[in-house]
Write an enzyme that holds these catalytic residues in place. Sequence first.
Site, PDB file in Angstrom:
ATOM      1  N   GLU A  85       0.898  -1.151   0.000  1.00 12.12           N
ATOM      2  CA  GLU A  85       0.000   0.000   0.000  1.00 12.12           C
ATOM      3  C   GLU A  85       0.935   1.199   0.000  1.00 12.12           C
ATOM      4  N   THR A 101      -0.314  -5.395   4.666  1.00 11.29           N
ATOM      5  CA  THR A 101       0.427  -5.667   3.415  1.00 11.29           C
ATOM      6  C   THR A 101       1.917  -5.370   3.572  1.00 11.29           C
ATOM      7  N   THR A 131      11.432   3.115   0.426  1.00  9.93           N
ATOM      8  CA  THR A 131      11.220   4.535   0.151  1.00  9.93           C
ATOM      9  C   THR A 131      12.143   5.419   0.995  1.00  9.93           C
ATOM     10  N   ASP A 132      12.376   6.642   0.509  1.00 12.20           N
ATOM     11  CA  ASP A 132      13.157   7.607   1.297  1.00 12.20           C
ATOM     12  C   ASP A 132      12.369   8.130   2.502  1.00 12.20           C
ATOM     13  N   GLU A 133      11.045   7.880   2.509  1.00  6.13           N
ATOM     14  CA  GLU A 133      10.226   8.441   3.596  1.00  6.13           C
ATOM     15  C   GLU A 133      10.571   7.830   4.960  1.00  6.13           C
ATOM     16  N   TYR A 156       2.152   5.055   6.657  1.00  8.81           N
ATOM     17  CA  TYR A 156       2.809   4.447   5.483  1.00  8.81           C
ATOM     18  C   TYR A 156       4.308   4.313   5.715  1.00  8.81           C
ATOM     19  N   LYS A 160       6.717   0.957   6.131  1.00 11.73           N
ATOM     20  CA  LYS A 160       7.852   0.642   5.258  1.00 11.73           C
ATOM     21  C   LYS A 160       9.132   0.524   6.102  1.00 11.73           C
ATOM     22  N   ASN A 185      10.616  10.285  -4.649  1.00 10.35           N
ATOM     23  CA  ASN A 185       9.326  10.311  -5.376  1.00 10.35           C
ATOM     24  C   ASN A 185       9.491   9.980  -6.854  1.00 10.35           C
ATOM     25  N   ARG A 220      10.023  17.817  -2.590  1.00  6.33           N
ATOM     26  CA  ARG A 220      10.210  16.408  -2.938  1.00  6.33           C
ATOM     27  C   ARG A 220      11.280  16.318  -4.020  1.00  6.33           C
ATOM     28  N   ASP A 286      -3.459  21.330   5.403  1.00  4.76           N
ATOM     29  CA  ASP A 286      -2.248  20.531   5.217  1.00  4.76           C
ATOM     30  C   ASP A 286      -2.488  19.067   5.589  1.00  4.76           C
ATOM     31  N   GLY A 289       0.985  15.533   9.800  1.00  2.40           N
ATOM     32  CA  GLY A 289       2.365  15.002   9.879  1.00  2.40           C
ATOM     33  C   GLY A 289       3.162  15.177   8.602  1.00  2.40           C
TER      34      GLY A 289
HETATM   35  P1  NAD Z   1       1.359   1.189  -6.368  1.00  2.00           P
HETATM   36  O1  NAD Z   1       0.406   1.491  -5.267  1.00  2.00           O
HETATM   37  O2  NAD Z   1       1.204   1.839  -7.682  1.00  2.00           O
HETATM   38  O3  NAD Z   1       1.367  -0.389  -6.650  1.00  2.00           O
HETATM   39  C1  NAD Z   1       1.371  -1.342  -5.603  1.00  2.00           C
HETATM   40  C2  NAD Z   1       1.029  -2.700  -6.220  1.00  2.00           C
HETATM   41  O4  NAD Z   1       1.028  -3.663  -5.145  1.00  2.00           O
HETATM   42  C3  NAD Z   1      -0.367  -2.737  -6.858  1.00  2.00           C
HETATM   43  O5  NAD Z   1      -0.290  -3.387  -8.114  1.00  2.00           O
HETATM   44  C4  NAD Z   1      -1.190  -3.553  -5.864  1.00  2.00           C
HETATM   45  O6  NAD Z   1      -2.239  -4.282  -6.479  1.00  2.00           O
HETATM   46  C5  NAD Z   1      -0.137  -4.471  -5.267  1.00  2.00           C
HETATM   47  N1  NAD Z   1      -0.516  -4.949  -3.917  1.00  2.00           N
HETATM   48  C6  NAD Z   1      -0.963  -4.177  -2.887  1.00  2.00           C
HETATM   49  N2  NAD Z   1      -1.253  -4.958  -1.823  1.00  2.00           N
HETATM   50  C7  NAD Z   1      -0.947  -6.229  -2.181  1.00  2.00           C
HETATM   51  C8  NAD Z   1      -1.013  -7.483  -1.508  1.00  2.00           C
HETATM   52  N3  NAD Z   1      -1.467  -7.578  -0.255  1.00  2.00           N
HETATM   53  N4  NAD Z   1      -0.607  -8.601  -2.170  1.00  2.00           N
HETATM   54  C9  NAD Z   1      -0.157  -8.531  -3.463  1.00  2.00           C
HETATM   55  N5  NAD Z   1      -0.099  -7.361  -4.149  1.00  2.00           N
HETATM   56  C10 NAD Z   1      -0.478  -6.230  -3.513  1.00  2.00           C
HETATM   57  O7  NAD Z   1       2.799   1.460  -5.743  1.00  2.00           O
HETATM   58  P2  NAD Z   1       4.114   2.065  -6.425  1.00  2.00           P
HETATM   59  O8  NAD Z   1       4.050   3.522  -6.333  1.00  2.00           O
HETATM   60  O9  NAD Z   1       4.333   1.388  -7.708  1.00  2.00           O
HETATM   61  O10 NAD Z   1       5.216   1.564  -5.377  1.00  2.00           O
HETATM   62  C11 NAD Z   1       5.804   0.270  -5.491  1.00  2.00           C
HETATM   63  C12 NAD Z   1       6.802   0.094  -4.371  1.00  2.00           C
HETATM   64  O11 NAD Z   1       7.802   1.102  -4.453  1.00  2.00           O
HETATM   65  C13 NAD Z   1       6.194   0.209  -2.972  1.00  2.00           C
HETATM   66  O12 NAD Z   1       6.813  -0.745  -2.158  1.00  2.00           O
HETATM   67  C14 NAD Z   1       6.535   1.622  -2.536  1.00  2.00           C
HETATM   68  O13 NAD Z   1       6.651   1.698  -1.140  1.00  2.00           O
HETATM   69  C15 NAD Z   1       7.871   1.818  -3.213  1.00  2.00           C
HETATM   70  N6  NAD Z   1       8.229   3.213  -3.562  1.00  2.00           N
HETATM   71  C16 NAD Z   1       7.348   4.002  -4.247  1.00  2.00           C
HETATM   72  C17 NAD Z   1       7.737   5.291  -4.613  1.00  2.00           C
HETATM   73  C18 NAD Z   1       6.812   6.204  -5.395  1.00  2.00           C
HETATM   74  O14 NAD Z   1       7.127   7.383  -5.588  1.00  2.00           O
HETATM   75  N7  NAD Z   1       5.683   5.736  -5.908  1.00  2.00           N
HETATM   76  C19 NAD Z   1       8.996   5.783  -4.245  1.00  2.00           C
HETATM   77  C20 NAD Z   1       9.853   4.944  -3.532  1.00  2.00           C
HETATM   78  C21 NAD Z   1       9.467   3.658  -3.206  1.00  2.00           C
HETATM   79  O1  DAU Z   2       9.246   9.774  -1.345  1.00  2.00           O
HETATM   80  C1  DAU Z   2       8.785   8.566  -1.864  1.00  2.00           C
HETATM   81  C2  DAU Z   2       7.277   8.466  -1.673  1.00  2.00           C
HETATM   82  O2  DAU Z   2       6.697   9.385  -2.609  1.00  2.00           O
HETATM   83  C3  DAU Z   2       6.744   7.061  -1.904  1.00  2.00           C
HETATM   84  O3  DAU Z   2       7.262   6.197  -0.926  1.00  2.00           O
HETATM   85  C4  DAU Z   2       5.203   7.061  -1.826  1.00  2.00           C
HETATM   86  O4  DAU Z   2       4.715   5.764  -2.138  1.00  2.00           O
HETATM   87  C5  DAU Z   2       4.674   8.054  -2.837  1.00  2.00           C
HETATM   88  O5  DAU Z   2       3.261   8.126  -2.728  1.00  2.00           O
HETATM   89  C6  DAU Z   2       5.293   9.439  -2.613  1.00  2.00           C
HETATM   90  O6  DAU Z   2       4.818  10.018  -1.386  1.00  2.00           O
HETATM   91  P1  DAU Z   2       4.403  11.571  -1.270  1.00  2.00           P
HETATM   92  O7  DAU Z   2       3.471  11.726  -0.133  1.00  2.00           O
HETATM   93  O8  DAU Z   2       5.587  12.444  -1.313  1.00  2.00           O
HETATM   94  O9  DAU Z   2       3.623  11.725  -2.706  1.00  2.00           O
HETATM   95  P2  DAU Z   2       2.253  12.459  -3.090  1.00  2.00           P
HETATM   96  O10 DAU Z   2       2.185  12.421  -4.578  1.00  2.00           O
HETATM   97  O11 DAU Z   2       1.106  11.943  -2.323  1.00  2.00           O
HETATM   98  O12 DAU Z   2       2.521  13.952  -2.638  1.00  2.00           O
HETATM   99  C7  DAU Z   2       3.622  14.714  -3.117  1.00  2.00           C
HETATM  100  C8  DAU Z   2       3.597  16.058  -2.430  1.00  2.00           C
HETATM  101  O13 DAU Z   2       2.458  16.799  -2.873  1.00  2.00           O
HETATM  102  C9  DAU Z   2       3.463  15.980  -0.924  1.00  2.00           C
HETATM  103  O14 DAU Z   2       4.223  17.005  -0.313  1.00  2.00           O
HETATM  104  C10 DAU Z   2       1.987  16.191  -0.672  1.00  2.00           C
HETATM  105  C11 DAU Z   2       1.579  17.121  -1.782  1.00  2.00           C
HETATM  106  N1  DAU Z   2       0.191  16.972  -2.277  1.00  2.00           N
HETATM  107  C12 DAU Z   2      -0.222  15.720  -2.638  1.00  2.00           C
HETATM  108  C13 DAU Z   2      -1.499  15.517  -3.113  1.00  2.00           C
HETATM  109  C14 DAU Z   2      -1.977  14.125  -3.477  1.00  2.00           C
HETATM  110  C15 DAU Z   2      -0.627  18.070  -2.419  1.00  2.00           C
HETATM  111  O15 DAU Z   2      -0.236  19.217  -2.115  1.00  2.00           O
HETATM  112  N2  DAU Z   2      -1.903  17.887  -2.878  1.00  2.00           N
HETATM  113  C16 DAU Z   2      -2.376  16.655  -3.226  1.00  2.00           C
HETATM  114  O16 DAU Z   2      -3.567  16.527  -3.638  1.00  2.00           O
END
Ligand code: NAD
Ligand code: DAU
Length: 350
Positions: A85, A101, A131-133, A156, A160, A185, A220, A286, A289
Amino acid sequence: MKKILITGGAGFIGSHVIRLFVDKYPDYHIYNLDKLTYAGNLENLKDVEEKPNYTFIKGDIIDDNFTQKLFEKYLFDGVIHLAAESHVDRSITNPMEFIMTNIVGTVNLLNAARNIWKNNFGDKRFYHVSTDEVYGSLGETGYFFEDTPYDPHSPYSASKASSDHLVRAYHDTYNLPVIISNCSNNYGPNQFPEKLIPLFINNIRHNKPLPVYGKGENVRDWLYVVDHARAIDVIYHSDKTGETYNIGGHNEWKNIDLIKVLCRVMDKKLGRDKGTSEKLITYVTDRAGHDLRYAIDSSKLQKKLGWKPSLQFEEGIEKTVDWYLANQEWLDNVTSGNYQKYYEDMYGRR
Ligand code: NAD
Ligand code: DAU
């Protein structure tokens, strides 16, 4: 033929990793295990689904019995674990799905790998994508390094962080050959339109308000998703296990500045007057957190494994906007929920 399990392959980043591995390594068989939550979409993989070295498996990593049997059946040589997630806002509303998950699911995979590999690790790999978070929030200056202490603030990022600790614990306790990466990101094609960039592209398209959290001053560090997939490839194939690599684009943007760039690109692509999209910007309460700033130092990855980002942000954002505008049906489909209904009909409820 090596059998590689990639979890979460129907999601945003996972689909790019699957495509890269299926195309680049015809001598690997790639198994995509995905639950197909709202974020998992097999449309993302239309171009690879018929490839002979690709198999999709629908399943839930929370189910330890299922996970165990799957590993016993296929005897995977390696795991690249992306299933999670992933949306911070959803974790604030419903933390338990993230605990299940991201933490329990990860432990189930670690146990299953340990069980089939016993102590014969050879060139086996368990690669955990994180993730860097987990590092928390930076002030105006400084970077996250691989040894920056963990300080997560959202359910989240805490889930992680917990999974990262467990992966390292399985390395230290059982010698499991693990690797971890922590990425900044991502942006690019196929991202579910709840995250900032695709949400705002979709809202601009429909002339809907652009909800900017707080004052839009959070920072970000953005990386094009294909560059993340390339980094995962390089890291998966690196020699040494037990290592951690930070991945990032050295591409920091204050949210409001990035949003203004996006508005300008959208006005240009949609043939609208300059300034039209910016009028949709709406400041809202906002995020609870809300971390102020993320910035990754990826010099270990660059120096040791020779990876570097291939795209400048300006090029990446244009490519991204072009993709969403060329794939409006994809956007309409994932926002309408039609594809969820399709999966229910095809695979039944589990
Ligand atoms: P996403 O939400 O787009 O995709 C997650 C996938 O995992 C989906 O296909 C979902 O169906 C599957 N999934 C969720 N729960 C599951 C379960 N219980 N069993 C099997 N499959 C399940 O996520 P994303 O943005 O592609 O991120 C992928 C990975 O990379 C994550 O681990 C996330 O923490 C990490 N990550 C994401 C970012 C980002 O910016 N999106 C940055 C750094 C790290
Ligand atoms: O840093 C890596 C992470 O980046 C990943 O681990 C996460 O899975 C991914 O979702 C992402 O997290 P963020 O919270 O940084 O991404 P998001 O796109 O949700 O938000 C980016 C920035 O924009 C954040 O500071 C919140 C802000 N934001 C986001 C949304 C959805 C807004 O201002 N308005 C919005 O509607």
